[in-house]
Write a protein that holds these residues in place. Structure first.
Motif, PDB file in Angstrom:
ATOM      1  N   LEU A 203       0.936  -1.331   0.109  1.00 24.42           N
ATOM      2  CA  LEU A 203      -0.089  -0.132   0.017  1.00 24.42           C
ATOM      3  C   LEU A 203       0.968   1.215  -0.074  1.00 24.42           C
ATOM      4  CD1 LEU A 203      -2.888  -0.993   2.481  1.00 24.42           C
ATOM      5  CD2 LEU A 203      -2.720  -0.996  -0.196  1.00 24.42           C
ATOM      6  N   VAL A 204       2.145   1.302   0.819  1.00 23.22           N
ATOM      7  CA  VAL A 204       2.965   2.530   0.983  1.00 23.22           C
ATOM      8  C   VAL A 204       3.537   2.618  -0.592  1.00 23.22           C
ATOM      9  CG1 VAL A 204       4.747   3.362   1.759  1.00 23.22           C
ATOM     10  CG2 VAL A 204       3.103   2.178   3.257  1.00 23.22           C
ATOM     11  N   LEU A 205       3.884   1.552  -1.200  1.00 25.37           N
ATOM     12  CA  LEU A 205       4.618   1.541  -2.278  1.00 25.37           C
ATOM     13  C   LEU A 205       3.622   2.037  -3.580  1.00 25.37           C
ATOM     14  CD1 LEU A 205       6.665   0.587  -4.439  1.00 25.37           C
ATOM     15  CD2 LEU A 205       5.651  -1.534  -4.660  1.00 25.37           C
ATOM     16  N   PHE A 206       2.073   1.648  -3.515  1.00 27.70           N
ATOM     17  CA  PHE A 206       1.204   2.239  -4.694  1.00 27.70           C
ATOM     18  C   PHE A 206       0.928   3.799  -4.370  1.00 27.70           C
ATOM     19  CE2 PHE A 206       0.251  -2.352  -5.369  1.00 27.70           C
ATOM     20  CZ  PHE A 206       0.555  -2.344  -6.769  1.00 27.70           C
ATOM     21  N   PHE A 207       0.573   3.894  -3.143  1.00 28.49           N
ATOM     22  CA  PHE A 207       0.126   5.308  -2.912  1.00 28.49           C
ATOM     23  C   PHE A 207       1.478   6.290  -2.778  1.00 28.49           C
ATOM     24  CE2 PHE A 207      -3.627   3.315  -0.793  1.00 28.49           C
ATOM     25  CZ  PHE A 207      -4.448   3.669  -1.852  1.00 28.49           C
ATOM     26  N   GLY A 208       2.646   6.056  -2.481  1.00 25.93           N
ATOM     27  CA  GLY A 208       3.731   6.693  -2.655  1.00 25.93           C
ATOM     28  C   GLY A 208       3.940   6.989  -4.043  1.00 25.93           C
ATOM     29  N   ALA A 209       3.961   6.060  -4.807  1.00 21.86           N
ATOM     30  CA  ALA A 209       4.258   6.179  -6.165  1.00 21.86           C
ATOM     31  C   ALA A 209       3.077   7.159  -6.725  1.00 21.86           C
ATOM     32  CB  ALA A 209       4.211   5.021  -7.005  1.00 21.86           C
ATOM     33  N   THR A 210       1.888   6.859  -6.267  1.00 25.56           N
ATOM     34  CA  THR A 210       0.869   7.811  -6.923  1.00 25.56           C
ATOM     35  C   THR A 210       1.261   9.413  -6.418  1.00 25.56           C
ATOM     36  OG1 THR A 210      -0.793   6.136  -6.650  1.00 25.56           O
ATOM     37  CG2 THR A 210      -1.688   8.507  -6.830  1.00 25.56           C
ATOM     38  N   SER A 211       1.543   9.308  -5.327  1.00 26.45           N
ATOM     39  CA  SER A 211       1.986  10.904  -4.860  1.00 26.45           C
ATOM     40  C   SER A 211       3.368  11.412  -5.932  1.00 26.45           C
ATOM     41  CB  SER A 211       2.285  10.795  -3.372  1.00 26.45           C
ATOM     42  OG  SER A 211       2.885  12.202  -3.080  1.00 26.45           O
ATOM     43  N   PHE A 212       4.256  10.551  -6.003  1.00 20.56           N
ATOM     44  CA  PHE A 212       5.398  11.069  -6.630  1.00 20.56           C
ATOM     45  C   PHE A 212       5.024  11.186  -8.291  1.00 20.56           C
ATOM     46  CE2 PHE A 212       8.705   9.599  -9.804  1.00 20.56           C
ATOM     47  CZ  PHE A 212       9.771  10.617  -9.424  1.00 20.56           C
ATOM     48  N   PHE A 213       4.205  10.464  -8.903  1.00 20.60           N
ATOM     49  CA  PHE A 213       3.874  10.635 -10.151  1.00 20.60           C
ATOM     50  C   PHE A 213       3.031  11.912 -10.414  1.00 20.60           C
ATOM     51  CE2 PHE A 213       4.543   6.078 -11.089  1.00 20.60           C
ATOM     52  CZ  PHE A 213       5.776   6.253 -11.742  1.00 20.60           C
ATOM     53  N   PHE A 214       1.843  12.011  -9.339  1.00 16.68           N
ATOM     54  CA  PHE A 214       1.334  13.565  -9.699  1.00 16.68           C
ATOM     55  C   PHE A 214       1.725  14.657  -9.313  1.00 16.68           C
ATOM     56  CE2 PHE A 214      -2.952  10.915  -8.851  1.00 16.68           C
ATOM     57  CZ  PHE A 214      -3.075  10.650 -10.205  1.00 16.68           C
ATOM     58  N   PHE A 215       2.658  14.584  -8.410  1.00 17.14           N
ATOM     59  CA  PHE A 215       3.437  15.907  -7.644  1.00 17.14           C
ATOM     60  C   PHE A 215       4.759  16.179  -8.072  1.00 17.14           C
ATOM     61  CE2 PHE A 215      -0.058  14.703  -4.765  1.00 17.14           C
ATOM     62  CZ  PHE A 215      -0.969  15.690  -5.079  1.00 17.14           C
ATOM     63  N   SER A 217       6.772  14.161 -10.601  1.00 17.69           N
ATOM     64  CA  SER A 217       7.144  13.979 -12.278  1.00 17.69           C
ATOM     65  C   SER A 217       6.684  14.907 -13.261  1.00 17.69           C
ATOM     66  CB  SER A 217       6.717  12.417 -12.469  1.00 17.69           C
ATOM     67  OG  SER A 217       4.947  12.396 -12.421  1.00 17.69           O
ATOM     68  N   HIS A 218       7.059  14.803 -14.298  1.00 12.66           N
ATOM     69  CA  HIS A 218       6.772  15.955 -15.269  1.00 12.66           C
ATOM     70  C   HIS A 218       6.039  15.193 -16.645  1.00 12.66           C
ATOM     71  CE1 HIS A 218       8.908  18.631 -12.774  1.00 12.66           C
ATOM     72  NE2 HIS A 218       9.896  17.651 -12.697  1.00 12.66           N
ATOM     73  N   LEU A 223       0.668  10.392 -15.808  1.00 12.86           N
ATOM     74  CA  LEU A 223      -0.446   9.510 -16.097  1.00 12.86           C
ATOM     75  C   LEU A 223      -0.301   8.283 -15.490  1.00 12.86           C
ATOM     76  CD1 LEU A 223      -1.059  10.265 -19.831  1.00 12.86           C
ATOM     77  CD2 LEU A 223      -2.298  11.398 -17.880  1.00 12.86           C
ATOM     78  N   PHE A 224       1.060   8.120 -15.025  1.00  9.26           N
ATOM     79  CA  PHE A 224       1.221   6.511 -14.213  1.00  9.26           C
ATOM     80  C   PHE A 224       0.677   6.623 -13.149  1.00  9.26           C
ATOM     81  CE2 PHE A 224       4.738   6.395 -17.569  1.00  9.26           C
ATOM     82  CZ  PHE A 224       4.576   5.158 -17.864  1.00  9.26           C
ATOM     83  N   GLY A 225       0.322   7.880 -12.547  1.00  4.98           N
ATOM     84  CA  GLY A 225      -0.196   8.036 -11.168  1.00  4.98           C
ATOM     85  C   GLY A 225      -1.712   7.336 -10.995  1.00  4.98           C
TER      86      GLY A 225
END
Length: 266
Positions: A203-215, A217-218, A223-225
């Motif tokens: 869960l930390v992996l998926f939601f952490g990656a979501t935060s990273f991709f949305f805020f 990444s460029h 969209l990967f978020g």
């Protein structure tokens, strides 16, 4: 401890996945003392308070025609009674051990579910203390049931099973001792602990990656978020199912061990 929705990046701006340090959060109260309280302890306190309130309020003024809340409580109690206690131990012995099995089931369930509650985001069973204590309780119940039902013969029959040629006892007895009196509490502990650790890290992996991709990444990488957010939601539902399943398995195995101790072969 990192919140799963927090930005997951290192000093260079790259993605940083979860680590085992997630399960050793900083102390919040009584730091440096044996009574130190961190987020995992708070999760356990929260689950205990909610569990006690549910059963106190649900059983305080029980009616012949139950309301919705009482019906839910009775449904939960009836599930443990019929699907765990009576199904494995029978009605007579199931009634004797029902309080233990009910306590184990709902304690494991509520402690597991704190891992998917926003603001807590970690299971109360994700450190070895609680799973180990519950495994010891199951182990003591197993020993108690066997000694009470077969005084003077329980340990002998468990370690020296009848019908085996006597030279083979040199091999059979150590194997029986390890499998029955050593591995059972260990495997019971590790099964619950590992499932909760892996679930939290995912869960930390998926939601952490979501935060990273949305805020962080460029361009189109953002969209990967959407995908990681969808996987995070699906795994949240899956983790709820696993939390229930582990509670059921833990209480079921406790009942199985008690049933083996009560078996007439002992």
């Amino acid at each position: 401890m990192l919140h799963p929705l927090a930005a997951a990046s290192d000093s260079s701006g790259g993605f940083q996945g979860p680590s085992i340090t997630e399960f050793f959060p900083q102390g919040l109260l009584f730091v440096g003392t044996p009574f130190e309280i961190n987020r995992i302890m708070l999760a356990r306190f929260f689950a205990t308070i909610i569990l006690v309130l549910i059963f106190v309020l649900g059983t305080r003024k029980m009616k012949l025609v139950p309301g919705r809340f009482q019906s839910v409580v009775e449904l939960g109690l009836g599930f443990v009674r019929s699907s765990v206690a009576n199904d494995i131990l029978g009605k007579k012995d199931g009634r004797r051990f029902l309080p233990l099995l009910t306590t184990v089931f709902f304690m494991v369930l509520f402690f597991n579910l704190t891992g998917v509650i926003g603001g807590i985001n970690i299971a109360g069973t994700s450190l070895i203390g609680v799973p180990a204590i519950l495994a010891i309780v199951a182990y003591v119940a197993f020993i108690y049931a066997g000694v009470k039902k077969h005084p003077g013969k329980f340990f002998r029959n468990a370690l020296v099973p009848p019908g085996v040629p006597w030279p083979l006892y040199i091999i059979v007895t150590p194997i029986e001792f390890v499998s029955t009196f050593v591995l059972r509490p260990i495997t019971l502990t590790l099964r619950l602990l590992m499932n909760m650790i892996v679930g939290h890290l995912l869960l930390v992996l998926f939601f952490g990656a979501t935060s990273f991709f949305f805020f962080e990444s460029h361009n189109l990488f953002a969209l990967f978020g959407i995908g990681t957010l969808a996987f995070g939601f699906v795994f949240t539902l899956f983790e709820m199912f696993v939390g229930f399943l582990q509670a059921y398995v833990f209480s079921l195995l406790t009942a199985v061990y008690v049933q083996l101790a009560l078996n007439d072969e002992h």
